[in-house]
Motif scaffolding. Structure first.
Motif, short mmCIF file in Angstrom:
data_model
loop_
_atom_site.label_atom_id
_atom_site.label_comp_id
_atom_site.label_asym_id
_atom_site.label_seq_id
_atom_site.Cartn_x
_atom_site.Cartn_y
_atom_site.Cartn_z
N HIS A 89 0.84 -1.21 0.00
CA HIS A 89 0.00 0.00 0.00
C HIS A 89 0.88 1.26 0.00
O HIS A 89 0.61 2.21 -0.73
N CYS A 90 1.94 1.24 0.79
CA CYS A 90 2.85 2.41 0.84
C CYS A 90 3.55 2.58 -0.49
O CYS A 90 3.70 3.73 -0.98
N ALA A 92 2.45 1.66 -3.40
CA ALA A 92 1.45 2.14 -4.35
C ALA A 92 1.22 3.63 -4.19
O ALA A 92 1.07 4.36 -5.17
N GLN A 93 1.19 4.10 -2.97
CA GLN A 93 0.99 5.53 -2.74
C GLN A 93 2.18 6.35 -3.19
O GLN A 93 2.03 7.44 -3.72
N ALA A 95 4.09 5.53 -5.68
CA ALA A 95 4.12 5.45 -7.14
C ALA A 95 3.17 6.46 -7.77
O ALA A 95 3.36 6.87 -8.91
N GLU A 96 2.17 6.87 -7.04
CA GLU A 96 1.17 7.79 -7.61
C GLU A 96 1.69 9.19 -7.74
O GLU A 96 2.54 9.73 -7.25
#
Length: 96
Positions: A89-90, A92-93, A95-96
């Motif tokens: 989750h971290c 992915a955040q 990468a945004e």
């Protein structure tokens, strides 16, 4: 007339006794309130200590299961999976 003086004296004595009793009860009440506050603080400290020991116990249990103890392997696997999901989750955040 002397009866009236005796009645007034008697009332004064009774009022004085009641006021003295009220003062004693007020002092007792203050002591009890202080004791209650001390007990509440002690209870809070004990509760915090119990929570700390519970966290330490859970950490120790997890460490034992990671070291190869058979008793809590599934719990260790679930914890590792949760940590991996949090990392994903971290990432992915980021990468945004």
């Amino acid at each position: 007339m002397s009866e009236l003086v005796e009645i007034v004296d008697s009332l004064e004595n009774k009022i004085g006794m009641l006021l003295h009793r009220l003062e004693l009860l007020d002092q007792t009440n203050l002591k009890l309130e202080e004791e209650l506050n001390a007990m509440k603080k002690g209870h809070a400290l004990t509760e915090n200590s119990a929570l700390e020991w519970e966290e330490k116990y859970n950490s120790l249990k997890l460490a034992n299961s990671m070291l190869g103890s058979n008793t809590n392997k599934t719990e260790a696997k679930l914890k590792i999976n949760t940590l991996i999901r949090e990392l994903d989750h971290c990432i992915a955040q980021l990468a945004e």
